[in-house]
Design an enzyme around this catalytic site. Structure first.
Site, short mmCIF file in Angstrom:
data_model
loop_
_atom_site.label_atom_id
_atom_site.label_comp_id
_atom_site.label_asym_id
_atom_site.label_seq_id
_atom_site.Cartn_x
_atom_site.Cartn_y
_atom_site.Cartn_z
N ARG A 141 0.93 -1.17 0.01
CA ARG A 141 -0.12 -0.02 0.02
C ARG A 141 0.75 1.24 -0.10
O ARG A 141 1.84 1.36 0.54
CB ARG A 141 -0.81 0.06 1.17
N TYR A 194 -1.04 10.66 6.24
CA TYR A 194 -2.07 9.96 6.90
C TYR A 194 -2.24 8.51 6.92
O TYR A 194 -1.72 7.93 6.03
CB TYR A 194 -3.52 10.54 6.64
N ASP A 203 -4.91 3.88 -0.19
CA ASP A 203 -6.13 4.01 0.66
C ASP A 203 -6.66 5.64 0.84
O ASP A 203 -5.57 6.64 1.14
CB ASP A 203 -5.84 3.62 2.18
N HIS A 248 -8.93 6.64 2.43
CA HIS A 248 -9.41 7.02 3.77
C HIS A 248 -10.62 8.06 3.93
O HIS A 248 -10.64 8.89 4.73
CB HIS A 248 -8.22 7.63 4.71
N GLU A 295 -8.58 2.03 -2.08
CA GLU A 295 -9.41 1.91 -0.85
C GLU A 295 -10.13 3.11 -0.48
O GLU A 295 -9.73 4.26 -0.32
CB GLU A 295 -8.76 1.45 0.19
N GLU A 354 -14.10 -0.98 5.66
CA GLU A 354 -13.45 -1.32 7.40
C GLU A 354 -14.07 -0.55 8.29
O GLU A 354 -14.06 -1.07 9.44
CB GLU A 354 -11.81 -0.82 7.03
N ARG A 398 -13.70 -5.00 2.74
CA ARG A 398 -12.54 -4.52 3.65
C ARG A 398 -12.99 -4.80 5.09
O ARG A 398 -11.95 -4.67 6.01
CB ARG A 398 -12.32 -3.06 3.63
N GLU A 409 -4.34 -7.53 4.44
CA GLU A 409 -3.63 -6.32 4.88
C GLU A 409 -3.00 -6.92 5.88
O GLU A 409 -3.51 -7.78 6.82
CB GLU A 409 -4.59 -5.17 5.30
N TRP A 418 -11.64 11.88 8.80
CA TRP A 418 -9.96 11.70 8.70
C TRP A 418 -9.78 9.90 8.19
O TRP A 418 -9.07 9.63 7.58
CB TRP A 418 -9.71 11.32 10.39
O1 KDG Z 1 -8.28 2.35 13.60
C1 KDG Z 1 -8.14 3.01 12.42
C2 KDG Z 1 -7.25 2.16 11.54
O2 KDG Z 1 -7.65 0.65 11.56
C3 KDG Z 1 -7.26 2.51 10.03
O3 KDG Z 1 -6.91 3.91 9.88
C4 KDG Z 1 -6.30 1.91 9.10
O4 KDG Z 1 -7.40 2.58 7.12
C5 KDG Z 1 -6.75 1.73 7.75
C6 KDG Z 1 -6.37 0.51 7.07
O5 KDG Z 1 -6.46 0.53 5.88
O6 KDG Z 1 -5.49 -0.39 7.69
MG MG Z 2 -7.95 1.72 5.40
#
Ligand code: KDG
Ligand code: MG
Length: 407
Positions: free
Chosen positions: A147, A159, A214, A216, A240, A266, A287, A343, A407
Site C-alpha cells: 500500500r 495519514y 487508501d 481514507h 480503498e 473497514e 474490507r 492486509e 479522517w
Molecule cells: O483504527 C483505524 C485504522 O484501523 C485505520 O486507519 C487503518 O485505514 C486503515 C487501513 O486500511 O488499515
Molecule cells: Mg483503510
C-alpha cells in the site's frame, strides 16, 4: 461443553487491545478480539455488563444460535460497539469448537483453498526517497504487494500510517493523549500530488509489483471518480475507501467513471452496510474485519454474498486488530474461495510477548499455523504488565478554513 467463565482482558502493550476469554466447564479456553480503536472501553462495558452474564452456563456448541441470541436479543441492532462485542463471543466460540475437534480452525471452515494468503504491507514516506526506502524494505521482507501512502506537500504527516513501526497510534499516530491530535487536509492538493507518486513508483519498480492506495474516506464521489481515472495508467490492485462509505449510492458515480478496482468497508459492521454496494457490484473487495463485523459467522455470510457478484475478500488487518482478530481473518481467508488479499501490519515484539501466535509470514504469504483453534493464546501475566492507556484517533480539519473533515 457449558461455558464456565467469561472474562474481558484489557492490555496496552504499545496500544490498547480488548480480548474476551471464554472457558468451558472441562477447561477449554477460547479467545475473541473486541478491540475498537479509540472507543475500547465502550465494548468492555458492553461485554462485562450486558453479554458475559448471559454466557455463563450456556452451551458453547450452538454458535449460530448464540449469534442470533445476542444480535436479535439486544433489540438494538448493528453499530460498531455491539458488533465488536458479538464478534468477540463468536470468535471465541469458534476457537473452542476447533479446539474440541483438535483441528486448526480453517479445517472446520472447510479446509484450505490455497497454500497461504497473499498479503500487503504499508509502504509509506513523507517524500519519494522515503517511500522508496519503505518499498525496498517490504520487498526485502518478501512482500509482493504494498500500500502506497505519501505526505502531501504542505500538509504535515502521512495519514493512516504508523509513525513508529513498533505499534503505537491509530494505524497510527495519535498515541497516548488526553485529546485527539488534529491534522490538516486539502483534497485538491492531494489529487494533484498522488498520480505523480504512482507514476514514479511504476517507473522505478515496473509492472509486476501489486500497488494499493487508501483514500481514507476523504473524497466526494466526483473527486474519487477523477482520481480513479487518473490512476488507471498505474494499474492499481485497489483504491480503498475513496469516499465516506455510508453513502453507498455515491459509489455508482465513481464506478461509472473509472475501472480502477475499488475496495471498501473497514468501518462497516454488518452485511446490510454492503447491500447496494454488493448487489450492484459497485466495489471489488470487501474490507471488513472479523473483529468489527460480528465475527466469523457474520463475515462468512458477507463473503458468500460478495462471491455471488465476483467480489473478493480483502479483510482489514491494521495493528489495531489484535493478533486474535488477525488469526481469525487468516483461518477464514484460507478456507473461502473468493479470497483477494490480506492486509498485514506486523504487531510489535512487545505485543507478541502478550499474544503468543502461531501464524507466520513466508514468501509473501501468511500462514495461520496448524495449532488447534485460532492458534493464538494470550498470556495473562504478560498482559497485566500493560494497563489500559487512553488514546484517540486523530481528528482532521481542512487547511483552508478549519472545517472538520473525514479522517
Ligand atoms: O483504527 C483505524 C485504522 O484501523 C485505520 O486507519 C487503518 O485505514 C486503515 C487501513 O486500511 O488499515
Ligand atoms: Mg483503510
Amino acid at each position: 461443553m457449558k461455558i464456565k467463565s467469561a472474562d474481558v482482558v484489557v492490555t496496552s502493550p504499545g496500544r490498547n487491545f480488548v480480548s474476551l476469554r471464554l472457558e468451558t466447564e472441562d477447561g477449554v479456553v477460547g479467545w475473541g478480539d473486541a478491540t475498537l480503536n479509540g472507543r475500547e472501553l465502550a465494548v468492555v462495558s458492553y461485554l462485562r455488563d450486558h453479554v458475559n452474564p448471559l454466557l455463563i452456563g450456556r452451551d458453547a456448541g450452538p454458535i449460530e444460535d448464540t449469534w442470533q441470541y445476542l444480535y436479535r436479543g439486544a433489540y438494538w441492532r448493528r453499530g460498531p460497539v455491539t458488533m465488536a462485542a458479538v464478534a468477540a463471543v463468536d470468535t471465541a466460540l469458534w476457537d473452542i469448537k476447533a479446539k474440541y475437534a483438535n483441528m486448526p480452525l480453517y479445517e472446520l471452515l472447510g479446509g484450505r483453498s490455497r497454500r497461504g494468503l497473499l498479503s500487503y504491507g504499508h509502504a509509506s514516506g513523507g517524500d519519494l526517497p522515503q517511500l522508496f526506502d519503505s518499498i525496498d524494505q517490504h520487498l526485502d521482507e518478501g512482500f509482493r504487494a504494498v500500500r502506497i501512502q505519501t505526505g502531501v506537500p504542505g500538509l504535515g504527516p502521512v495519514y493512516g500510517v504508523a509513525g513508529d513501526p513498533g505499534d503505537q497510534g491509530p494505524d497510527g499516530s495519535a498515541g497516548v493523549a488526553p485529546r485527539p491530535s488534529e491534522e490538516l487536509w486539502d483534497t485538491r492538493a492531494y489529487l494533484r500530488h498522488l498520480p505523480a507518486v504512482f507514476e514514479a513508483v511504476r517507473a522505478k519498480y515496473g509492472p509486476e509489483l501489486l500497488l494499493l492506495h487508501d483514500g481514507h474516506h476523504r473524497m466526494t464521489p466526483t473527486q474519487a471518480a477523477q482520481l480513479g481515472k487518473r490512476l488507471e495508467p498505474y494499474d492499481l490492485f485497489w483504491l480503498e475507501d475513496c469516499t465516506p462509505a455510508e453513502n453507498q449510492e455515491g459509489l455508482r458515480l465513481v464506478r461509472a467513471h473509472t475501472t480502477t478496482p475499488l475496495a471498501l468497508g473497514e468501518t462497516f459492521n454488518t452485511i446490510w452496510d454492503y447491500k447496494t454496494l454488493i448487489s450492484e457490484h459497485l466495489i471489488d473487495y470487501v474490507r471488513s474485519a472479523v473483529t468489527h463485523t460480528g465475527g466469523i459467522t457474520a463475515m462468512r455470510k458477507l463473503v458468500d454474498f460478495a462471491a455471488m457478484h465476483q467480489i473478493k475478500a480483502g479483510m482489514h488487518g491494521p495493528t489495531d486488530v489484535s493478533p486474535i482478530g488477525m488469526a481469525a481473518a487468516l483461518h477464514l481467508g484460507l478456507a473461502i474461495h473468493n479470497f483477494g488479499i490480506q492486509e498485514f501490519m506486523p504487531h510489535s515484539e512487545r505485543t507478541l510477548t502478550v499474544f503468543r501466535t502461531s501464524y507466520r509470514f513466508e514468501d509473501g504469504l501468511l500462514h495461520p499455523g496448524d495449532r488447534p483453534g485460532l492458534g493464538v493464546e494470550l498470556d495473562l501475566e504478560a498482559a497485566a504488565a500493560f494497563p489500559y492507556e487512553a488514546a484517540y484517533l486523530p481528528v482532521n480539519r481542512l487547511a483552508l478554513d478549519g472545517t472538520v473533515h473525514d479522517w
